[in-house]
Structure formats: structure tokens, C-alpha cells
Design an enzyme around this catalytic site. Structure first.
Site, PDB file in Angstrom:
ATOM      1  CD  GLU A  90      -2.036  -0.735   2.804  1.00  0.00           C
ATOM      2  OE1 GLU A  90      -2.468  -0.055   3.785  1.00  0.00           O
ATOM      3  OE2 GLU A  90      -3.078  -2.373   3.422  1.00  0.00           O
ATOM      4  CB  CYS A 331      -0.120   0.917   9.167  1.00  0.00           C
ATOM      5  SG  CYS A 331      -0.230   2.748   9.953  1.00  0.00           S
TER       6      CYS A 331
HETATM    7  N1  SAH Z   1       8.151   0.094  10.918  1.00  0.00           N
HETATM    8  C1  SAH Z   1       8.187   2.120  10.865  1.00  0.00           C
HETATM    9  C2  SAH Z   1       6.443   2.646  10.235  1.00  0.00           C
HETATM   10  C3  SAH Z   1       5.536   1.793  10.723  1.00  0.00           C
HETATM   11  S1  SAH Z   1       4.140   2.827  10.825  1.00  0.00           S
HETATM   12  C4  SAH Z   1       7.566   1.920  12.668  1.00  0.00           C
HETATM   13  O1  SAH Z   1       7.642   1.446  13.290  1.00  0.00           O
HETATM   14  O2  SAH Z   1       7.856   2.931  12.576  1.00  0.00           O
HETATM   15  C5  SAH Z   1       4.385   4.420  10.804  1.00  0.00           C
HETATM   16  C6  SAH Z   1       3.994   4.810  12.706  1.00  0.00           C
HETATM   17  O3  SAH Z   1       2.562   4.430  12.850  1.00  0.00           O
HETATM   18  C7  SAH Z   1       4.618   4.087  13.412  1.00  0.00           C
HETATM   19  O4  SAH Z   1       4.703   5.230  14.479  1.00  0.00           O
HETATM   20  C8  SAH Z   1       3.547   2.156  13.880  1.00  0.00           C
HETATM   21  O5  SAH Z   1       4.435   2.273  15.120  1.00  0.00           O
HETATM   22  C9  SAH Z   1       2.612   2.944  13.802  1.00  0.00           C
HETATM   23  N2  SAH Z   1       0.849   2.576  13.811  1.00  0.00           N
HETATM   24  C10 SAH Z   1       0.712   1.418  13.413  1.00  0.00           C
HETATM   25  N3  SAH Z   1       0.224   1.061  12.915  1.00  0.00           N
HETATM   26  C11 SAH Z   1      -0.553   1.410  14.186  1.00  0.00           C
HETATM   27  C12 SAH Z   1      -1.995   2.234  14.841  1.00  0.00           C
HETATM   28  N4  SAH Z   1      -3.038   1.206  13.624  1.00  0.00           N
HETATM   29  N5  SAH Z   1      -2.687   2.880  14.476  1.00  0.00           N
HETATM   30  C13 SAH Z   1      -1.345   4.542  15.319  1.00  0.00           C
HETATM   31  N6  SAH Z   1      -0.636   3.967  14.421  1.00  0.00           N
HETATM   32  C14 SAH Z   1      -0.199   3.303  13.685  1.00  0.00           C
END
Ligand code: SAH
Length: 345
Positions: A90, A331
């Protein structure tokens, strides 16, 4: 060999290997990374004989749009792309006042296992090639006809778990012979793979580093992020400080607010202390509930109280603008639906 992942020098070498003049490398590179050609046949200044060789020996990576959803409220577009091997990733296209921003994926799935995240539900399938990372931006540029000026690597996957391809991606996308996107406008988000934060700092790129903290004590962080079993918050923040000192770039802390889990005012206070020591900006993300995960979003007043506490302590804080809410724009939710297609309409 994946021709779209090669840099110009490697492409020159490839031309040499197949007894072609060196200038062909520049022409092909221009078609791939500047004109954003979708196949060899559109490369009109490349002789047909060479195009035939390339077609046979060097598969040309393009992503196809499996599904695109556009938000009715803010124009955000969410893309589900099919990769050449049939996997899906995505990307999200967002319009801001300061320009267009694209959020890209770095892996198919993820093995980091964060408890609130949809991307990690099926584990890691594989890492993306550099070509598959640039192609998310190329395909969106072709589809919208608009220039992309900002990139956040916050889609599916952990970018620092695909380190070499991340660096190759950076070099291709910032190349002045390609889309020439400024490194200062690229943000890499990581759950905190400490040795690779040091490694990245020593590359001296102008990337912004965003660290997903989500808790202020090791114990709580371990309960929602398995990576916290490997590195303590202290180790993560030391690495971030090194990154900031080495590159001169300010760190960004991401903190997803999960109702009743990590959103107390006392935690806001502790987060403020951690951020101040690093000179970091804080980005609060009200959690997006993922059906399989059972976490909930706190009410608006808890989110505001958390933010107010940080502001009172002079921390620099924003609440992530919640755009694309009506299109599952976060995400791994869309890919997850596609894989479990009973609920995919
Ligand atoms: N692997 C990377 C990128 C992840 S996505 C990382 O861990 O940073 C980007 C952000 O969205 C990250 O901070 C992740 O922890 C957060 N995230 C993932 N799922 C989420 C959700 N359901 N609600 C809110 N934030 C979320």
C-alpha cells in the site's frame, strides 16, 4: 537482474557487458527514472534490437494499481499495488499546503510484531527491491499527473530491516537525473533497530529520522513492541541523539495514543522529558483501531489533555492530521483486507 534498481554507474557497466555504447545507459536511466516509462517499448530513442535484448534478459519492474480509493473529504488517495510476483503493498498520496506527500511501504508484511499494527498480522513475506520502492512514487506520479515533493517511509514494513535497499532507494529518488526529490523532504520511520540507526547516521544523508516510541518505560514498551526486548529506551534515545548530532537533523518521536494503555497525563510528562533531552519534535497519532487487535482510541479529551501537558512543558508537539479516515488509509489495513478477501468489497 533488476534493471530499475541499478544506479547510473552500474547501468553503464551493464551496457559495457552487453557491448553497447555507454551513452545508452544515460538514455535508459532517463526513461526509467525521469520520464517514468512503463515499458521498454516506449523508449523511442533506444534501437529496437537493444529493446529486444533488454526485454528478454532484464525484467522491467512496474507496479499495477489493484485498487485506488479516494477520500471524499480531503482528496487523499490510497493505492493497493500489485507487485510483479503477485504480492501487494500500500501507498498513500496526500495533498498538503506545502506540496504533495506520499507514504510508501518498504516490505511485504513486517516481522516486528507491534501489537497495535495491521501490517504485521501475517508476518514478513519479503523485503521490497529498490525498484519497487521508487515505483510506488512513479506510479502515483503517473496516475495523478502531479509532482511529489515529500516522502514518508511509514507504510507497511520496517525500513531499517531492509537497510541496503533503503539506501539504494534514497539515492535513486534524490538523484538529480531522476525525480530529484530533496533528501530533507524524506522521513524514515523506525521502531528502533539501534545498530542500523548508528549506521544510517554515518551515511550522512539529510533524511529525517522518526522513532516510534509509543511508551515511556521499558516495561510498557515491551508489552506492545517486541523490539523493546532487544533495545531499551535509553539505547534507542542514545542512538537518536547520535543521529541528530551527526546529521544536524532534528529527530521526530511518534507516539500512538492507545486509550487506557499509554495515554495518561503522567506519561505525557515523562514523554516530554525524553523528547527534551533529544531536542525532538513529538507527533501524536490517535490509534487506528485494528479489528484483530482490540485496542481502542481514547476520547478526544484524553488526547487533548496529553497534548496540553506536553505544550505546557514547552515541548514541540503536533497531533497527526487524521486524513483519509473514510478509506482505511493507514498501516496495512487495505492489504490485510485484500488477503482476507471475504470482507473486501
Ligand atoms: N516500521 C516503521 C513504520 C511503521 S508505520 C515504524 O515502526 O516506525 C508508521 C507509524 O504508525 C509507526 O509509528 C507505527 O508504530 C504507527 N502505527 C502502526 N499501526 C498503528 C495504528 N493502528 N494506529 C496508530 N499508529 C499505528
Amino acid at each position: 537482474m533488476d534493471i530499475k534498481s541499478l544506479n547510473l554507474d552500474e547501468l553503464k557497466q551493464l551496457m559495457k557487458d552487453i557491448s553497447q555504447p555507454s551513452y545508452r545507459a544515460g538514455q535508459i536511466y532517463d526513461w526509467m527514472h525521469n520520464k517514468l516509462a512503463t515499458d521498454y517499448d516506449s523508449m523511442s530513442n533506444i534501437p529496437e534490437s537493444l529493446r529486444e535484448i533488454l526485454k528478454k534478459e532484464y525484467p522491467y519492474t512496474v507496479l499495477t494499481i489493484d485498487r485506488m480509493q479516494e477520500s471524499a473529504t480531503d482528496g487523499t488517495r490510497k493505492y493497493l499495488f500489485a507487485l510483479p510476483d503477485g504480492n501487494f503493498v500500500e501507498s498513500v498520496f496526500m495533498r498538503y499546503k506545502h506540496g504533495n506527500s506520499v507514504c510508501i511501504s518498504s516490505q511485504v508484511g513486517c516481522r516486528m510484531g507491534c501489537k497495535f499494527c495491521a501490517s504485521t498480522l501475517g508476518g514478513l513475506v519479503r523485503s521490497l527491491e529498490p525498484s519497487e520502492m521508487v515505483e510506488q512514487i512513479y506510479a502515483i506520479t503517473r496516475d495523478t499527473g502531479e509532482r511529489v515533493s515529500n516522502i514518508v517511509i511509514m507504510g507497511i514494513g520496517e525500513p531499517l530491516d531492509n537497510y541496503d535497499n533503503l539506501i539504494r532507494f534514497y539515492k535513486l529518488i534524490t538523484d538529480e537525473k531522476g525525480l530529484n526529490i530533496s533528501g530533507r523532504n524524506i522521513t524514515v520511520s523506525t521502531c528502533g533497530i539501534v545498530p542500523n540507526i548508528y549506521k544510517l547516521a554515518d551515511e550522512h544523508l539529510s533524511l529525517t529520522l522518526a522513532i516510534s516510541l509509543h511508551a515511556t518505560t521499558d516495561e510498557k514498551r515491551r508489552s506492545i513492541m517486541p523490539i523493546a526486548n532487544e533495545y531499551t529506551i535509553r539505547e534507542v534515545t542514545d542512538a537518536c541523539k547520535y543521529y541528530a548530532d551527526t546529521t544536524g537533523r532534528r529527530i521526530s518521536i511518534e507516539y500512538s495514543l492507545i486509550g487506557g494503555v499509554n495515554d495518561s497525563v503522567a506519561e505525557a510528562e515523562q514523554l516530554g522529558v525524553i523528547a527534551s533531552k533529544m531536542g525532538a519534535h513529538i507527533n501524536l497519532i490517535p490509534v487506528n483501531p485494528v479489528k484483530e487487535r482490540g485496542f481502542v482510541r481514547g476520547d478526544r479529551s484524553a488526547i487533548e489533555a496529553f497534548k496540553n501537558k506536553l505544550e505546557k512543558n514547552a515541548n514541540n508537539v503536533t497531533i497527526r492530521r487524521e486524513i483519509g479516515q473514510d478509506i482505511d488509509a493507514s498501516c496495512g489495513q487495505l492489504r490485510h483486507k485484500r488477503m482476507n478477501s471475504t470482507d473486501y468489497d
